[in-house]
Design a protein around this motif. Sequence first.
Motif, PDB file in Angstrom:
ATOM      1  N   UNK A 221     -33.084  20.646 -29.329  1.00  0.00           N
ATOM      2  CA  UNK A 221     -33.611  19.289 -29.286  1.00  0.00           C
ATOM      3  C   UNK A 221     -32.576  18.218 -29.060  1.00  0.00           C
ATOM      4  N   UNK A 222     -31.341  18.473 -29.488  1.00  0.00           N
ATOM      5  CA  UNK A 222     -30.303  17.454 -29.340  1.00  0.00           C
ATOM      6  C   UNK A 222     -29.423  17.675 -28.133  1.00  0.00           C
ATOM      7  N   UNK A 223     -29.539  18.863 -27.450  1.00  0.00           N
ATOM      8  CA  UNK A 223     -28.633  19.039 -26.330  1.00  0.00           C
ATOM      9  C   UNK A 223     -28.679  20.356 -25.588  1.00  0.00           C
ATOM     10  N   UNK A 224     -29.746  21.138 -25.698  1.00  0.00           N
ATOM     11  CA  UNK A 224     -29.731  22.496 -25.194  1.00  0.00           C
ATOM     12  C   UNK A 224     -30.326  22.736 -23.826  1.00  0.00           C
ATOM     13  N   UNK A 225     -30.551  21.697 -23.040  1.00  0.00           N
ATOM     14  CA  UNK A 225     -31.188  21.860 -21.729  1.00  0.00           C
ATOM     15  C   UNK A 225     -30.114  22.024 -20.650  1.00  0.00           C
ATOM     16  N   UNK A 226     -30.376  22.937 -19.706  1.00  0.00           N
ATOM     17  CA  UNK A 226     -29.568  23.087 -18.501  1.00  0.00           C
ATOM     18  C   UNK A 226     -30.352  22.549 -17.316  1.00  0.00           C
ATOM     19  N   UNK A 227     -29.674  21.802 -16.440  1.00  0.00           N
ATOM     20  CA  UNK A 227     -30.327  21.283 -15.253  1.00  0.00           C
ATOM     21  C   UNK A 227     -29.286  20.980 -14.192  1.00  0.00           C
ATOM     22  N   UNK A 228     -29.779  20.639 -13.004  1.00  0.00           N
ATOM     23  CA  UNK A 228     -28.933  20.332 -11.847  1.00  0.00           C
ATOM     24  C   UNK A 228     -29.198  18.907 -11.377  1.00  0.00           C
ATOM     25  N   UNK A 229     -28.328  18.408 -10.507  1.00  0.00           N
ATOM     26  CA  UNK A 229     -28.589  17.088  -9.948  1.00  0.00           C
ATOM     27  C   UNK A 229     -29.847  17.110  -9.079  1.00  0.00           C
ATOM     28  N   UNK A 230     -30.145  18.227  -8.425  1.00  0.00           N
ATOM     29  CA  UNK A 230     -31.361  18.305  -7.617  1.00  0.00           C
ATOM     30  C   UNK A 230     -32.606  18.159  -8.474  1.00  0.00           C
ATOM     31  N   UNK A 231     -32.636  18.852  -9.618  1.00  0.00           N
ATOM     32  CA  UNK A 231     -33.793  18.738 -10.502  1.00  0.00           C
ATOM     33  C   UNK A 231     -33.854  17.368 -11.170  1.00  0.00           C
ATOM     34  N   UNK A 232     -32.705  16.801 -11.517  1.00  0.00           N
ATOM     35  CA  UNK A 232     -32.704  15.486 -12.166  1.00  0.00           C
ATOM     36  C   UNK A 232     -33.132  14.383 -11.197  1.00  0.00           C
ATOM     37  N   UNK A 233     -33.005  14.607  -9.899  1.00  0.00           N
ATOM     38  CA  UNK A 233     -33.564  13.655  -8.930  1.00  0.00           C
ATOM     39  C   UNK A 233     -35.082  13.602  -9.060  1.00  0.00           C
ATOM     40  N   UNK A 234     -35.710  14.746  -9.336  1.00  0.00           N
ATOM     41  CA  UNK A 234     -37.161  14.789  -9.522  1.00  0.00           C
ATOM     42  C   UNK A 234     -37.554  14.115 -10.832  1.00  0.00           C
ATOM     43  N   UNK A 235     -36.768  14.327 -11.859  1.00  0.00           N
ATOM     44  CA  UNK A 235     -36.988  13.653 -13.141  1.00  0.00           C
ATOM     45  C   UNK A 235     -36.893  12.137 -12.980  1.00  0.00           C
ATOM     46  N   UNK A 236     -35.866  11.679 -12.309  1.00  0.00           N
ATOM     47  CA  UNK A 236     -35.682  10.252 -12.077  1.00  0.00           C
ATOM     48  C   UNK A 236     -36.886   9.658 -11.346  1.00  0.00           C
TER      49      UNK A 236
END
Length: 330
Positions: A221-236
Amino acid sequence: MQTQIDQLMSRYDGPGPGASLLIVRDGNPVVRRGYGFSNLEQRTAAAPDTNYRLASVSKQFTAAAILLLAEERKLHLDDSLRKWFPSLPDVAASMTIRQVLSHRSGLIDYEDVIPPELTRQLRDADVLAILQTQNRTYFPPGTGYRYSNSGYALLALIVGKASGKDFATFLEQRIFAPLGMTNTVAYEDGISTVKRRAFGYSEEQRSWTRTDQSQTSAVLGDGGIYSSIDDLAKWDAALYDDRLLNATSRALAFTPISDTDDPTVRYGMGWRITQEAIGGRTLWHSGETVGFRNVIIRYPEQRFTIVLLTNRNEPEPYQTARAIANLVLK
């Protein structure tokens, strides 16, 4: 401009651990590239689809999960923590989910009170067990600010209780999959895998040592997620409309609630908020853990976002990202 950006990113380039950099403007990637290596032992180059441990950048996903469940009335932001965890001591009775989201609960930092005999890697449930022994606070709930990993570990457990699914499954089914973030995962060793995984390193005596995990790295909950800049573009992109959170929930996340230790920074729900001379209001969060340092900075009035993910203990990426943003936005 690319040459100037490369100069600002020069510490990440070359034979050491590296970084992935994303710049998005009006929904389009202006820069999308890697520097250095994501795996030194295998000499794997960092790339746009490299997945890094986000550390505290994960908190925005934990907050979003809580806000989704609040929209569905499966929880209420003013619920007491004792409603969800009757085993917590009396001091938790006046702590609310809303206060935890904005770091105003006063919860004790679990990292400072780990029992010496507990040497294995911790999970979110272990954080709850540790906090059950702490009938004290840093300040009366709601009266101050103290950044709290403890609180966000408890929020992950609340997501599980309120949804009937474990935290990692909820994130996958309700956030990652719907947004097409196909390689993002709340990583659990032995349960899930990280595709194209970056490993963390620290510089020791002028050489790089793999420092990928600590005792607290498995707390989700405080920091365990892995992601990429490609996926974070979709989040944004999803944070500009109602595809994930409705307008009320987004306003809750992005509205300043807490003053922080820095007079120029306030905190909403999973987001830090500042006012920049170039670009205006920013919504951002950094993440720091053994071997990783990351940041996402959103300039919503400019529809501009910069994400810098790194698999090394230094340098601190926030000021580099700000310098790059100032270069592009000026």
